[in-house]
Design a protein around this motif. Structure first.
Motif, PDB file in Angstrom:
ATOM      1  N   ASP A  92       0.831  -1.734   0.123  1.00 51.16           N
ATOM      2  CA  ASP A  92       0.171   0.183  -0.163  1.00 51.16           C
ATOM      3  C   ASP A  92       0.706   1.351   0.602  1.00 51.16           C
ATOM      4  N   ARG A  93       2.743   0.992  -0.173  1.00 50.14           N
ATOM      5  CA  ARG A  93       2.888   2.196   0.166  1.00 50.14           C
ATOM      6  C   ARG A  93       4.022   2.285  -0.686  1.00 50.14           C
ATOM      7  N   ILE A  94       4.250   1.550  -2.327  1.00 46.28           N
ATOM      8  CA  ILE A  94       5.267   1.205  -2.788  1.00 46.28           C
ATOM      9  C   ILE A  94       5.154   2.390  -3.200  1.00 46.28           C
ATOM     10  N   PHE A  95       4.502   3.523  -3.553  1.00 52.21           N
ATOM     11  CA  PHE A  95       4.600   4.398  -4.449  1.00 52.21           C
ATOM     12  C   PHE A  95       4.565   6.122  -3.559  1.00 52.21           C
ATOM     13  N   TYR A  96       5.049   5.690  -2.516  1.00 50.39           N
ATOM     14  CA  TYR A  96       5.231   6.931  -1.284  1.00 50.39           C
ATOM     15  C   TYR A  96       6.844   6.842  -1.316  1.00 50.39           C
ATOM     16  N   PRO A  97       7.216   8.354  -1.640  1.00 50.15           N
ATOM     17  CA  PRO A  97       8.707   8.948  -1.881  1.00 50.15           C
ATOM     18  C   PRO A  97       9.603   8.126  -0.999  1.00 50.15           C
TER      19      PRO A  97
END
Length: 352
Positions: free
Chosen positions: A298-303
Protein backbone atom coordinates in the motif's frame (compact mmCIF):
# COMPACT_ATOMS: atom_id res chain seq x y z
CA UNK A 1 -53.43 -6.78 -6.49
CA UNK A 2 -52.65 -8.01 -10.00
CA UNK A 3 -49.48 -10.05 -10.29
CA UNK A 4 -47.24 -9.22 -13.24
CA UNK A 5 -46.88 -11.96 -15.85
CA UNK A 6 -44.07 -14.44 -15.22
CA UNK A 7 -42.12 -13.27 -18.28
CA UNK A 8 -42.33 -9.67 -17.00
CA UNK A 9 -40.82 -10.76 -13.65
CA UNK A 10 -38.02 -12.58 -15.43
CA UNK A 11 -37.37 -9.51 -17.58
CA UNK A 12 -37.10 -7.31 -14.46
CA UNK A 13 -34.76 -9.77 -12.73
CA UNK A 14 -32.62 -10.11 -15.88
CA UNK A 15 -32.09 -6.35 -15.91
CA UNK A 16 -30.83 -6.15 -12.33
CA UNK A 17 -27.12 -5.43 -11.80
CA UNK A 18 -26.87 -8.27 -9.25
CA UNK A 19 -26.77 -12.00 -9.87
CA UNK A 20 -29.94 -13.71 -8.58
CA UNK A 21 -30.00 -17.47 -7.95
CA UNK A 22 -32.92 -19.47 -6.52
CA UNK A 23 -32.10 -22.76 -4.76
CA UNK A 24 -34.38 -25.57 -3.63
CA UNK A 25 -34.18 -27.32 -0.24
CA UNK A 26 -31.37 -29.56 -1.48
CA UNK A 27 -29.43 -26.46 -2.67
CA UNK A 28 -29.98 -27.30 -6.32
CA UNK A 29 -30.30 -24.40 -8.74
CA UNK A 30 -33.95 -23.71 -9.67
CA UNK A 31 -33.44 -20.43 -11.52
CA UNK A 32 -30.84 -17.74 -12.21
CA UNK A 33 -30.94 -14.44 -14.05
CA UNK A 34 -28.77 -13.19 -16.92
CA UNK A 35 -26.22 -11.59 -14.57
CA UNK A 36 -25.96 -14.92 -12.72
CA UNK A 37 -25.23 -16.65 -16.03
CA UNK A 38 -22.47 -14.11 -16.78
CA UNK A 39 -20.98 -14.45 -13.29
CA UNK A 40 -20.91 -18.27 -13.37
CA UNK A 41 -20.09 -18.34 -17.11
CA UNK A 42 -22.72 -20.93 -17.94
CA UNK A 43 -26.30 -20.82 -19.16
CA UNK A 44 -29.42 -21.25 -17.03
CA UNK A 45 -30.17 -24.45 -18.98
CA UNK A 46 -26.81 -25.90 -17.90
CA UNK A 47 -27.23 -24.85 -14.27
CA UNK A 48 -30.88 -25.60 -13.46
CA UNK A 49 -31.27 -28.90 -11.64
CA UNK A 50 -27.61 -29.08 -10.70
CA UNK A 51 -26.29 -28.54 -7.18
CA UNK A 52 -24.90 -25.08 -6.48
CA UNK A 53 -21.44 -26.41 -5.66
CA UNK A 54 -21.26 -28.55 -8.79
CA UNK A 55 -21.80 -25.50 -11.05
CA UNK A 56 -19.67 -23.17 -8.89
CA UNK A 57 -17.44 -24.99 -6.36
CA UNK A 58 -15.99 -21.67 -5.23
CA UNK A 59 -19.34 -20.68 -3.75
CA UNK A 60 -18.63 -23.14 -0.92
CA UNK A 61 -17.44 -20.03 0.96
CA UNK A 62 -21.17 -19.17 1.27
CA UNK A 63 -22.01 -22.37 3.18
CA UNK A 64 -21.91 -20.65 6.57
CA UNK A 65 -24.11 -17.78 5.35
CA UNK A 66 -26.62 -20.23 3.84
CA UNK A 67 -26.72 -22.29 7.05
CA UNK A 68 -27.21 -19.14 9.15
CA UNK A 69 -30.13 -17.96 7.00
CA UNK A 70 -31.74 -21.41 7.13
CA UNK A 71 -31.34 -21.71 10.92
CA UNK A 72 -32.61 -18.21 11.68
CA UNK A 73 -35.29 -18.10 9.01
CA UNK A 74 -34.19 -14.58 8.11
CA UNK A 75 -32.00 -12.80 5.57
CA UNK A 76 -28.28 -12.86 6.17
CA UNK A 77 -25.64 -10.78 4.39
CA UNK A 78 -21.86 -10.89 4.09
CA UNK A 79 -19.64 -8.26 2.50
CA UNK A 80 -16.53 -8.43 0.33
CA UNK A 81 -16.25 -12.21 0.02
CA UNK A 82 -13.46 -13.44 -2.27
CA UNK A 83 -14.77 -16.26 -4.47
CA UNK A 84 -12.76 -18.44 -6.88
CA UNK A 85 -14.82 -19.12 -10.00
CA UNK A 86 -14.19 -20.98 -13.25
CA UNK A 87 -11.16 -20.25 -15.40
CA UNK A 88 -8.98 -19.24 -12.43
CA UNK A 89 -11.10 -16.10 -11.91
CA UNK A 90 -11.32 -14.71 -8.41
CA UNK A 91 -13.98 -12.08 -7.77
CA UNK A 92 -15.16 -10.05 -4.80
CA UNK A 93 -18.86 -10.32 -4.00
CA UNK A 94 -21.40 -8.86 -1.62
CA UNK A 95 -23.82 -11.67 -0.77
CA UNK A 96 -27.34 -11.79 0.66
CA UNK A 97 -29.18 -15.05 1.45
CA UNK A 98 -32.96 -14.88 1.94
CA UNK A 99 -35.22 -17.83 2.90
CA UNK A 100 -38.28 -18.29 0.66
CA UNK A 101 -41.46 -20.31 1.21
CA UNK A 102 -41.10 -24.05 0.75
CA UNK A 103 -37.55 -24.15 2.07
CA UNK A 104 -36.12 -22.44 -0.99
CA UNK A 105 -33.36 -19.83 -0.82
CA UNK A 106 -32.72 -16.64 -2.75
CA UNK A 107 -29.06 -15.72 -3.33
CA UNK A 108 -28.18 -12.19 -4.37
CA UNK A 109 -24.56 -11.74 -5.44
CA UNK A 110 -23.21 -8.33 -6.36
CA UNK A 111 -19.86 -8.15 -8.14
CA UNK A 112 -18.06 -5.27 -6.42
CA UNK A 113 -14.51 -5.49 -7.80
CA UNK A 114 -15.12 -2.46 -10.00
CA UNK A 115 -16.46 -0.39 -7.08
CA UNK A 116 -13.52 -1.42 -4.91
CA UNK A 117 -11.09 -0.56 -7.68
CA UNK A 118 -12.60 2.91 -8.19
CA UNK A 119 -12.56 3.53 -4.44
CA UNK A 120 -8.92 2.37 -4.23
CA UNK A 121 -7.98 4.56 -7.20
CA UNK A 122 -9.65 7.61 -5.66
CA UNK A 123 -7.68 7.08 -2.45
CA UNK A 124 -4.47 6.62 -4.43
CA UNK A 125 -5.07 9.78 -6.50
CA UNK A 126 -5.78 11.80 -3.36
CA UNK A 127 -2.67 10.38 -1.67
CA UNK A 128 -0.52 11.16 -4.72
CA UNK A 129 -1.76 14.76 -4.78
CA UNK A 130 -1.06 15.17 -1.05
CA UNK A 131 2.41 13.65 -1.43
CA UNK A 132 3.25 15.99 -4.33
CA UNK A 133 2.27 19.04 -2.28
CA UNK A 134 4.31 17.79 0.68
CA UNK A 135 7.35 17.17 -1.54
CA UNK A 136 7.04 20.62 -3.13
CA UNK A 137 7.05 22.24 0.31
CA UNK A 138 9.99 20.19 1.51
CA UNK A 139 11.91 20.76 -1.73
CA UNK A 140 11.87 24.52 -1.19
CA UNK A 141 13.16 24.09 2.36
CA UNK A 142 15.88 21.65 1.25
CA UNK A 143 17.11 23.30 -1.97
CA UNK A 144 17.77 26.73 -0.45
CA UNK A 145 20.25 25.57 2.22
CA UNK A 146 21.76 23.10 -0.27
CA UNK A 147 22.58 26.00 -2.58
CA UNK A 148 24.26 27.85 0.29
CA UNK A 149 26.14 24.73 1.35
CA UNK A 150 27.41 24.11 -2.19
CA UNK A 151 28.48 27.75 -2.64
CA UNK A 152 30.36 27.77 0.66
CA UNK A 153 32.14 24.52 -0.30
CA UNK A 154 33.21 26.05 -3.63
CA UNK A 155 34.59 29.15 -1.87
CA UNK A 156 36.40 26.97 0.65
CA UNK A 157 37.86 24.85 -2.16
CA UNK A 158 39.29 27.94 -3.83
CA UNK A 159 41.02 28.91 -0.57
CA UNK A 160 42.53 25.51 0.05
CA UNK A 161 45.90 25.01 -1.53
CA UNK A 162 46.38 21.31 -0.80
CA UNK A 163 44.85 18.78 -3.20
CA UNK A 164 44.07 16.28 -0.43
CA UNK A 165 41.97 18.91 1.38
CA UNK A 166 40.14 19.93 -1.79
CA UNK A 167 39.00 16.32 -2.10
CA UNK A 168 36.76 16.84 0.96
CA UNK A 169 35.13 19.96 -0.49
CA UNK A 170 34.47 18.09 -3.76
CA UNK A 171 32.67 15.40 -1.74
CA UNK A 172 30.46 18.11 -0.20
CA UNK A 173 29.73 19.62 -3.64
CA UNK A 174 28.97 16.23 -5.22
CA UNK A 175 26.65 15.20 -2.38
CA UNK A 176 24.84 18.56 -2.54
CA UNK A 177 24.35 18.02 -6.31
CA UNK A 178 23.11 14.48 -5.68
CA UNK A 179 20.55 15.65 -3.12
CA UNK A 180 19.37 18.43 -5.43
CA UNK A 181 18.94 15.93 -8.28
CA UNK A 182 17.02 13.65 -5.91
CA UNK A 183 14.64 16.46 -4.96
CA UNK A 184 14.22 17.51 -8.62
CA UNK A 185 13.42 13.91 -9.51
CA UNK A 186 10.69 13.76 -6.87
CA UNK A 187 9.19 17.04 -8.09
CA UNK A 188 9.11 15.83 -11.68
CA UNK A 189 9.17 18.03 -14.77
CA UNK A 190 7.68 21.49 -14.28
CA UNK A 191 6.98 22.29 -17.94
CA UNK A 192 3.63 21.57 -19.58
CA UNK A 193 3.38 18.24 -21.36
CA UNK A 194 3.90 18.38 -25.11
CA UNK A 195 1.80 15.41 -26.20
CA UNK A 196 2.12 13.91 -29.65
CA UNK A 197 0.43 10.88 -31.24
CA UNK A 198 2.74 8.10 -30.10
CA UNK A 199 3.12 4.44 -31.00
CA UNK A 200 3.17 2.81 -27.56
CA UNK A 201 5.03 -0.22 -28.92
CA UNK A 202 7.90 1.97 -30.08
CA UNK A 203 8.03 3.32 -26.52
CA UNK A 204 8.01 -0.19 -25.06
CA UNK A 205 10.66 -1.42 -27.49
CA UNK A 206 12.93 1.43 -26.42
CA UNK A 207 12.35 0.46 -22.79
CA UNK A 208 12.93 -3.21 -23.60
CA UNK A 209 16.25 -2.53 -25.34
CA UNK A 210 17.47 -0.47 -22.39
CA UNK A 211 16.35 -3.19 -19.95
CA UNK A 212 17.98 -5.99 -22.00
CA UNK A 213 21.25 -4.08 -21.89
CA UNK A 214 21.04 -3.90 -18.09
CA UNK A 215 19.62 -7.38 -17.44
CA UNK A 216 21.83 -10.29 -16.37
CA UNK A 217 21.91 -13.41 -18.56
CA UNK A 218 19.40 -15.24 -16.37
CA UNK A 219 16.58 -12.75 -17.04
CA UNK A 220 14.29 -13.14 -20.08
CA UNK A 221 12.10 -10.22 -21.24
CA UNK A 222 9.10 -11.30 -23.33
CA UNK A 223 6.52 -9.27 -25.30
CA UNK A 224 2.80 -9.71 -25.91
CA UNK A 225 1.61 -6.68 -27.88
CA UNK A 226 -1.82 -5.88 -29.33
CA UNK A 227 -1.01 -4.58 -32.86
CA UNK A 228 -4.47 -3.00 -33.27
CA UNK A 229 -3.91 -0.26 -30.67
CA UNK A 230 -4.39 3.32 -31.91
CA UNK A 231 -1.78 6.07 -31.31
CA UNK A 232 -1.49 7.30 -27.72
CA UNK A 233 -1.36 11.06 -26.99
CA UNK A 234 1.80 11.21 -24.88
CA UNK A 235 5.10 12.89 -24.15
CA UNK A 236 7.33 10.03 -25.32
CA UNK A 237 10.42 10.76 -23.21
CA UNK A 238 8.42 10.99 -20.00
CA UNK A 239 6.51 7.79 -20.75
CA UNK A 240 9.79 5.98 -21.46
CA UNK A 241 11.10 7.12 -18.07
CA UNK A 242 7.96 5.99 -16.24
CA UNK A 243 7.92 2.52 -17.83
CA UNK A 244 11.69 2.10 -17.49
CA UNK A 245 11.44 2.80 -13.76
CA UNK A 246 8.86 0.00 -13.40
CA UNK A 247 10.88 -2.46 -15.51
CA UNK A 248 14.04 -1.67 -13.56
CA UNK A 249 12.10 -2.33 -10.36
CA UNK A 250 11.17 -5.77 -11.77
CA UNK A 251 14.79 -6.45 -12.79
CA UNK A 252 16.00 -5.69 -9.27
CA UNK A 253 13.28 -7.90 -7.77
CA UNK A 254 14.35 -10.89 -9.91
CA UNK A 255 17.88 -10.78 -8.50
CA UNK A 256 19.56 -12.21 -11.59
CA UNK A 257 17.10 -14.90 -12.72
CA UNK A 258 13.48 -14.90 -13.91
CA UNK A 259 11.11 -13.56 -16.52
CA UNK A 260 9.51 -10.20 -17.28
CA UNK A 261 6.50 -9.85 -19.59
CA UNK A 262 5.52 -6.61 -21.37
CA UNK A 263 1.88 -6.78 -22.50
CA UNK A 264 -0.49 -4.27 -24.11
CA UNK A 265 -4.26 -4.36 -24.43
CA UNK A 266 -7.12 -1.88 -24.83
CA UNK A 267 -10.26 -1.64 -22.72
CA UNK A 268 -13.51 0.16 -23.49
CA UNK A 269 -15.56 2.32 -21.13
CA UNK A 270 -13.05 2.31 -18.32
CA UNK A 271 -12.99 4.63 -15.32
CA UNK A 272 -9.78 6.21 -14.04
CA UNK A 273 -10.50 8.09 -10.84
CA UNK A 274 -13.84 9.84 -11.36
CA UNK A 275 -13.56 10.07 -15.13
CA UNK A 276 -14.88 7.48 -17.54
CA UNK A 277 -13.02 7.05 -20.83
CA UNK A 278 -14.32 5.57 -24.04
CA UNK A 279 -11.07 3.71 -24.63
CA UNK A 280 -7.97 3.24 -22.50
CA UNK A 281 -4.59 1.59 -22.98
CA UNK A 282 -3.50 -1.09 -20.54
CA UNK A 283 0.22 -1.82 -20.20
CA UNK A 284 1.06 -4.80 -17.99
CA UNK A 285 4.57 -5.33 -16.64
CA UNK A 286 4.68 -8.78 -15.03
CA UNK A 287 7.54 -10.54 -13.28
CA UNK A 288 7.82 -13.92 -11.57
CA UNK A 289 10.04 -12.74 -8.71
CA UNK A 290 9.47 -13.18 -4.98
CA UNK A 291 6.78 -10.52 -4.82
CA UNK A 292 6.41 -7.31 -2.83
CA UNK A 293 6.04 -7.73 0.95
CA UNK A 294 2.42 -7.26 1.99
CA UNK A 295 3.38 -4.53 4.45
CA UNK A 296 4.84 -2.45 1.59
CA UNK A 297 2.17 -2.95 -1.07
CA UNK A 298 0.00 0.00 0.00
CA UNK A 299 3.03 2.31 0.24
CA UNK A 300 5.24 1.48 -2.74
CA UNK A 301 4.32 4.72 -4.52
CA UNK A 302 5.31 6.81 -1.51
CA UNK A 303 8.67 8.60 -1.78
CA UNK A 304 11.61 6.92 -0.04
CA UNK A 305 9.73 3.64 0.53
CA UNK A 306 11.77 0.66 -0.66
CA UNK A 307 12.23 -2.99 0.20
CA UNK A 308 15.94 -3.00 -0.72
CA UNK A 309 18.73 -1.62 1.48
CA UNK A 310 20.42 -0.05 -1.56
CA UNK A 311 17.17 1.35 -3.04
CA UNK A 312 16.35 5.06 -3.19
CA UNK A 313 12.57 4.67 -3.11
CA UNK A 314 11.94 7.32 -5.79
CA UNK A 315 11.63 5.28 -9.03
CA UNK A 316 7.99 4.26 -8.57
CA UNK A 317 6.79 7.64 -7.19
CA UNK A 318 8.38 9.35 -10.22
CA UNK A 319 6.66 6.83 -12.54
CA UNK A 320 3.30 7.41 -10.87
CA UNK A 321 3.74 11.18 -11.14
CA UNK A 322 4.60 11.01 -14.86
CA UNK A 323 1.67 8.71 -15.63
CA UNK A 324 -0.65 10.91 -13.54
CA UNK A 325 0.33 13.89 -15.72
CA UNK A 326 -0.97 11.89 -18.71
CA UNK A 327 -4.33 11.41 -16.96
CA UNK A 328 -3.46 7.81 -16.12
CA UNK A 329 -2.73 5.64 -13.13
CA UNK A 330 -0.42 2.79 -12.10
CA UNK A 331 -1.80 -0.12 -10.08
CA UNK A 332 0.07 -3.01 -8.49
CA UNK A 333 -0.94 -6.49 -7.40
CA UNK A 334 1.70 -8.82 -6.00
CA UNK A 335 2.06 -12.27 -4.54
CA UNK A 336 5.05 -14.64 -4.48
CA UNK A 337 5.88 -15.64 -8.04
CA UNK A 338 3.63 -13.04 -9.70
CA UNK A 339 3.91 -9.25 -9.49
CA UNK A 340 1.77 -7.21 -11.87
CA UNK A 341 2.14 -3.48 -12.48
CA UNK A 342 -0.67 -2.14 -14.69
CA UNK A 343 -0.39 1.27 -16.33
CA UNK A 344 -3.74 2.73 -17.44
CA UNK A 345 -3.60 5.58 -19.98
CA UNK A 346 -6.50 7.29 -21.80
CA UNK A 347 -6.40 6.85 -25.57
CA UNK A 348 -8.14 10.18 -26.06
CA UNK A 349 -6.66 13.60 -25.35
CA UNK A 350 -7.05 14.82 -21.73
CA UNK A 351 -6.15 18.03 -19.99
CA UNK A 352 -2.91 17.88 -18.04
Amino acid sequence: MIKPPQNATSEILDNLSSAVIVLDQALNVQWLNAVGEALLQLSARQAIGESLLSVAPGLAVLNAAIAHAQDQGASYAEREIRVALSGERTVTLDCAVTPLPGGRLLLELEHIDRHLRISRENRMIAQNAAIRELVRGLAHEIKNPLGGLRGAAQLLESELGREELQEYTRIIINEADRLRALVDGLLGPESRLEKQPTNVHEILERVRHLAVAEAPEGVVIRRDYDPSLPPLPAAGDQLIQALLNIVRNALQALDGEGEILLRTRSQRRFTIGNRQHRLVLRIDIVDNGPGIPLALQDRIFYPMVTGRPEGTGIGLPIAQNLVDRHGGLIECNSEPGHTLFTVWLPLEETDE
